[in-house]
Design an enzyme around this catalytic site. Structure first.
Site, PDB file in Angstrom:
ATOM      1  CB  SER A 145      -0.896   0.010   1.238  1.00  0.00           C
ATOM      2  OG  SER A 145      -1.425   1.324   1.408  1.00  0.00           O
ATOM      3  CG  MET A 180     -11.443  -2.899   5.052  1.00  0.00           C
ATOM      4  SD  MET A 180      -9.909  -2.474   4.232  1.00  0.00           S
ATOM      5  CE  MET A 180      -9.171  -1.387   5.453  1.00  0.00           C
ATOM      6  CG  ASP A 208      -5.051   2.393   0.953  1.00  0.00           C
ATOM      7  OD1 ASP A 208      -3.964   2.039   1.451  1.00  0.00           O
ATOM      8  OD2 ASP A 208      -6.000   1.611   0.756  1.00  0.00           O
ATOM      9  CG  MET A 252      -8.280   7.163   2.561  1.00  0.00           C
ATOM     10  SD  MET A 252      -7.160   7.218   3.977  1.00  0.00           S
ATOM     11  CE  MET A 252      -6.554   5.541   3.938  1.00  0.00           C
ATOM     12  CG  HIS A 279      -9.262   0.265  -0.463  1.00  0.00           C
ATOM     13  ND1 HIS A 279      -8.663   0.054   0.767  1.00  0.00           N
ATOM     14  CD2 HIS A 279     -10.588   0.217  -0.222  1.00  0.00           C
ATOM     15  CE1 HIS A 279      -9.592  -0.093   1.685  1.00  0.00           C
ATOM     16  NE2 HIS A 279     -10.773   0.000   1.122  1.00  0.00           N
ATOM     17  CG  HIS A 284      -3.877  -1.582  -1.599  1.00  0.00           C
ATOM     18  ND1 HIS A 284      -4.997  -2.276  -2.006  1.00  0.00           N
ATOM     19  CD2 HIS A 284      -4.265  -0.823  -0.529  1.00  0.00           C
ATOM     20  CE1 HIS A 284      -6.016  -1.967  -1.207  1.00  0.00           C
ATOM     21  NE2 HIS A 284      -5.596  -1.098  -0.305  1.00  0.00           N
ATOM     22  CG  ASP A 293      -6.164  -2.984   3.095  1.00  0.00           C
ATOM     23  OD1 ASP A 293      -6.806  -2.194   2.366  1.00  0.00           O
ATOM     24  OD2 ASP A 293      -5.118  -2.661   3.687  1.00  0.00           O
ATOM     25  CG  MET A 340     -11.224   3.293   2.100  1.00  0.00           C
ATOM     26  SD  MET A 340      -9.665   3.270   3.001  1.00  0.00           S
ATOM     27  CE  MET A 340      -8.533   3.422   1.629  1.00  0.00           C
TER      28      MET A 340
HETATM   29  C1  DX5 Z   1      -6.338   1.628   5.523  1.00  0.00           C
HETATM   30  C2  DX5 Z   1      -5.889   1.188   4.145  1.00  0.00           C
HETATM   31  C3  DX5 Z   1      -4.838   0.112   4.199  1.00  0.00           C
HETATM   32  C4  DX5 Z   1      -3.562   0.557   4.912  1.00  0.00           C
HETATM   33  C5  DX5 Z   1      -2.643  -0.623   5.094  1.00  0.00           C
HETATM   34  O1  DX5 Z   1      -7.519   2.391   5.404  1.00  0.00           O
HETATM   35  O2  DX5 Z   1      -6.973   0.692   3.404  1.00  0.00           O
HETATM   36  O3  DX5 Z   1      -4.522  -0.290   2.856  1.00  0.00           O
HETATM   37  O4  DX5 Z   1      -2.919   1.554   4.154  1.00  0.00           O
HETATM   38  O5  DX5 Z   1      -1.509  -0.173   5.810  1.00  0.00           O
HETATM   39  P1  DX5 Z   1      -0.820  -1.133   6.911  1.00  0.00           P
HETATM   40  O6  DX5 Z   1      -0.372  -2.354   6.150  1.00  0.00           O
HETATM   41  O7  DX5 Z   1       0.312  -0.311   7.441  1.00  0.00           O
HETATM   42  O8  DX5 Z   1      -1.877  -1.442   7.925  1.00  0.00           O
HETATM   43 ZN    ZN Z   2      -6.472  -0.274   1.456  1.00  0.00          ZN
END
Ligand code: DX5
Ligand code: ZN
Length: 238
Positions: free
Chosen positions: A24, A153, A51, A53, A82, A49, A191, A84
Site C-alpha cells: 500500500s 479490512m 488507498d 480517502m 481501494h 495498492h 488489508d 474509501m
Molecule cells: C487503511 C488502508 C490500508 C492501509 C494498510 O484504510 O486501506 O490499505 O494503508 O496499511 P498497513 O499495512 O500499514 O496497515
Molecule cells: Zn487499502
C-alpha cells in the site's frame, strides 16, 4: 498515454492459487514515490495498492486520480485502487482514465453498487467489494458472482500502521468457503496490519492477496526481504 492505448491488467488474470503481495503506497515516502514503487516491483510485489480517502467516508484524506496517473508509467504491476469514498460513483471514470486496473468499492458507500461494478467492468477493469470491520460478512454475498476480488479490512479504514484486528479473520474463512462452494474464481484480499505472523493467519483462513503498507515500506531490511518474508509466512491458526 491515450485512453484507447491503455492496456488494462484486471485481476481475473492473476492465478488464484498464488499468494500476491500488494504494497500500500499510503505507507510509502511520497517524496520518492516512483523509487518506492520500483523497489517493491523489483522485490516481488504482485500489485500496487492505492488507498483513496475523502475525509468523509473515513476521517483522512490521502490522494486522487493525479497520483494514479503519475505512477501509471512507473510500473507494469496492476494498480489496485481501494475507494474509501462516500460517493465512489463520481470517481470511477477519473480513476479509470488515470490508469487503474482494479477498483474496490465499500459496500457501505452511497449509490448503486451493482451498477458501479458494471461500469468498472465496461471500462475493462476488474472490480472488488469490501466492508468495514463492523459490517457483517453476509453483506458481501450478493456481489460474489459479479466481482473478481473481495477485500476484508482487518483495521478500521482510514489510516496505515494500525494493529491487526484478529476478530476479522472469520470473515476471511467464511468468504473463502462460500466462494469455493459456489465454484467462483474470486481473489480474497486482506488489508490492514498485515505482517509476518498475521499474514500466516489470513493465508490459513483462505486469503491469497495481502495488502501490506507499513510492514513493507517501513521494513528495516528493505522491501524485497519484507515481501519474501510475507510470502513465506507459514499459514498458522490464530
Ligand atoms: C487503511 C488502508 C490500508 C492501509 C494498510 O484504510 O486501506 O490499505 O494503508 O496499511 P498497513 O499495512 O500499514 O496497515
Ligand atoms: Zn487499502
Amino acid at each position: 498515454m491515450s485512453q484507447s492505448a491503455t492496456v488494462r491488467k484486471p485481476l481475473g488474470g492473476l492465478s488464484h492459487k498464488a499468494v500476491w503481495i500488494a504494497p500500500s503506497i499510503l505507507a510509502a515516502d511520497f517524496a520518492r514515490l516512483g523509487d518506492e514503487i520500483r523497489a517493491v516491483e523489483a522485490g516481488g510485489a504482485g500489485l500496487v495498492h492505492v488507498d483513496i480517502m475523502d475525509g468523509h467516508f473515513v476521517p483522512n484524506l490521502s490522494m486522487g486520480p493525479g497520483i494514479v496517473q503519475a505512477i501509471r508509467p512507473v510500473t507494469a504491476l496492476p494498480l489496485d485502487v481501494h475507494l474509501m469514498l462516500s460517493q465512489p460513483g463520481r470517481y470511477i471514470d477519473p480513476f479509470v482514465k488515470a490508469g487503474a486496473d482494479h477498483i474496490t468499492l465499500h459496500v457501505e458507500s452511497e449509490g448503486d453498487i451493482h451498477g458501479m461494478i458494471a461500469r468498472i467492468h465496461e471500462a475493462g477493469c476488474s472490480a472488488g467489494i469490501t466492508l468495514r470491520p463492523g459490517t457483517p460478512v453476509c453483506s458481501l454475498y450478493p456481489y460474489l458472482e459479479e466481482v473478481e476480488m473481495v477485500l476484508v479490512m482487518t483495521v478500521e479504514p482510514g489510516f496505515g500502521g494500525q494493529s491487526f484486528m484478529r476478530g476479522q479473520v472469520p470473515k476471511v474463512r467464511a468468504l473463502r468457503e462460500r466462494i469455493d462452494r459456489l465454484g467462483l474464481s474470486v481473489h480474497v484480499e486482506v488489508d490492514g496490519g498485515v505482517a509476518v505472523g498475521t499474514a500466516g493467519e489470513v493465508l490459513a483462513a483462505g486469503a491469497n492477496v495481502l495488502v501490506a503498507g507499513s510492514s513493507v515500506f517501513h521494513a528495516a531490511n528493505g522491501a524485497a526481504a519484507a515481501i519474501a518474508a510475507l510470502k513465506a509466512d507459514m499459514p498458522t491458526q490464530g
